[in-house]
Design an enzyme around this catalytic site. Structure first.
Site, PDB file in Angstrom:
ATOM      1  N   SER A 148       0.800  -1.225   0.000  1.00 55.28           N
ATOM      2  CA  SER A 148       0.000   0.000   0.000  1.00 55.28           C
ATOM      3  C   SER A 148       0.834   1.277   0.000  1.00 55.28           C
ATOM      4  O   SER A 148       0.321   2.343  -0.343  1.00 55.28           O
ATOM      5  CB  SER A 148      -0.951   0.014   1.204  1.00 55.28           C
ATOM      6  OG  SER A 148      -0.243   0.176   2.415  1.00 55.28           O
ATOM      7  N   LYS A 163       0.622   4.681   6.735  1.00 54.18           N
ATOM      8  CA  LYS A 163      -0.013   5.557   5.755  1.00 54.18           C
ATOM      9  C   LYS A 163       0.654   6.926   5.769  1.00 54.18           C
ATOM     10  O   LYS A 163       1.447   7.251   6.646  1.00 54.18           O
ATOM     11  CB  LYS A 163      -1.514   5.720   6.060  1.00 54.18           C
ATOM     12  CG  LYS A 163      -2.290   4.409   6.124  1.00 54.18           C
ATOM     13  CD  LYS A 163      -2.304   3.665   4.802  1.00 54.18           C
ATOM     14  CE  LYS A 163      -2.991   2.315   4.926  1.00 54.18           C
ATOM     15  NZ  LYS A 163      -2.885   1.525   3.675  1.00 54.18           N
TER      16      LYS A 163
END
Length: 226
Positions: free
Chosen positions: A70, A119
């Site tokens: 990701s 993230k």
């Protein structure tokens, strides 16, 4: 282990000795056991340093291995055959939390508290950000005490476009440094700047692509808080 057993047996047999004499004898015998038996010495050293290690990783810095795609290509790029190992800062998150757009953080999932994600912060409290599918609204004003986070690989990331703005209380740590693989070792900055001294080649193309992604992220924050 027989030596340890004999120590305790001798202690119980020597109850008639003065208290301080018994304590001195126990200390001397224990040092002898630790010095003469490598397994006992290693176990004792582990127990001695374990509280320090727990405090260090809980409150100061922690090393983590990055799983999943990701955050590609920033972390775990396809060009690498290894998973990235990175250093996170917990101290400043707990003591004096300050965040910037572009910071990479470890954050607990709002929808599944057992999952820890890595993230990038896209927008801060008060910012208005254009969302991506599958988020139901076209844009969101990030509420106070929250941030908007996304993965760099936007087509393969569970992030704020799935679960919305993230409370600051769920942030676990801030990424500081890539420590492995060795060919990519170095600090991780929240902002990428063009380096004039970088010759054109694969590294230059990767850096220009990273700057384009950064500009695209910046363009989606239509209103910035002061």
């Amino acid at each position: 282990m027989d030596a340890v057993k004999s120590i305790f047996q001798s202690v119980f047999r020597s109850r008639s000795k003065p208290r301080f004499q018994r304590l001195s004898w126990i200390r001397t015998s224990w040092r002898s056991v630790v010095n003469d038996h490598p397994i006992v010495r290693r176990s004792w050293n582990t127990l001695f340093w374990l509280p320090t290690a727990i405090v260090f990783t809980d409150f100061f810095f922690v090393v983590k291995q990055v799983a999943g795609p990701s955050m590609q290509p920033t972390l775990n790029p396809n060009s690498s055959q290894w998973r990235d190992i990175v250093l996170f800062d917990r101290y400043h998150v707990k003591v004096e939390p300050r965040y910037e757009r572009g910071d990479i953080i470890a954050v607990w999932s709002p929808s599944d508290p057992s999952k820890l994600f890595i993230k990038r912060i896209i927008a801060l409290a008060g910012d208005v950000v254009k969302t991506l599918p599958p988020y139901p609204d076209l844009q969101v004003c990030v509420p106070e005490g929250h941030v908007w986070v996304e993965g760099d690989e936007r087509f393969n990331s569970d992030d704020s476009n799935v679960f919305g703005p993230v409370p600051l209380a769920l942030i676990d740590a801030k990424l500081l440094y890539i420590i492995f693989p060795f060919d990519r070792i170095g600090p991780v900055s929240s902002r990428i700047t063009v380096r004039d001294d970088l010759p054109k080649g694969p590294a230059w193309r990767n850096e220009m692509a990273a700057i384009e992604r950064q500009q695209w992220r910046d363009s989606r924050v239509t209103k910035r808080s002061e």
